[in-house]
Design a protein around this motif. Structure first.
Motif: not given
Length: 126
Positions: A58, A62, A65, A70-71, A74
């Motif tokens: 991730v 990043w 994205l 990104r959410w 996370t």
């Protein structure tokens, strides 16, 4: 690819060096409901390789994205870290160490690779 290789080597070395027991070994089967067990892995709890891998993926992706991804990334990190604890195979410190190690590894490798790209190709990706 560089991050995955470096992470694999670092995680393997740290797990072998510390040889920390998993929660079901330390606390016993009466206190920990184990949903996943691997033969020969009873003393490879610290750090969590799963937490490190998902964080590496991730955080490594990043910059490319979208905000929604990104959410999602996370929450994916949180979900994988939580699952390792819920499965009874890691202590919270194991997943935090895996997360932190991968996070800082990506930051360091990104700085090194960006510097090499600028030196060799005259590109400034950052």
């Amino acid at each position: 690819a560089a991050g995955y290789a470096a992470e694999g080597i670092i995680i393997h070395y740290i797990k072998d060096y510390f040889a920390y027991p998993r929660p079901y070994i330390t606390l016993g089967h009466d206190h920990v409901r184990v949903l996943e067990m691997r033969a020969g892995e009873d003393y490879h709890s610290f750090p969590s390789g799963h937490a490190a891998f998902i964080t590496l993926m991730v955080i490594g992706l990043w910059p490319v994205l979208s905000p929604n991804l990104r959410w999602l990334g996370t929450w994916l990190i949180f979900g994988v870290c939580w699952s390792r604890i819920a499965l009874g195979v890691h202590f919270p410190v194991d997943v935090l160490a895996g997360y932190a190690m991968a996070f800082f590894l990506v930051i360091a490798l990104r700085a090194i690779i960006y510097e090499l790209m600028e030196m060799l190709l005259g590109l400034n990706p950052g």
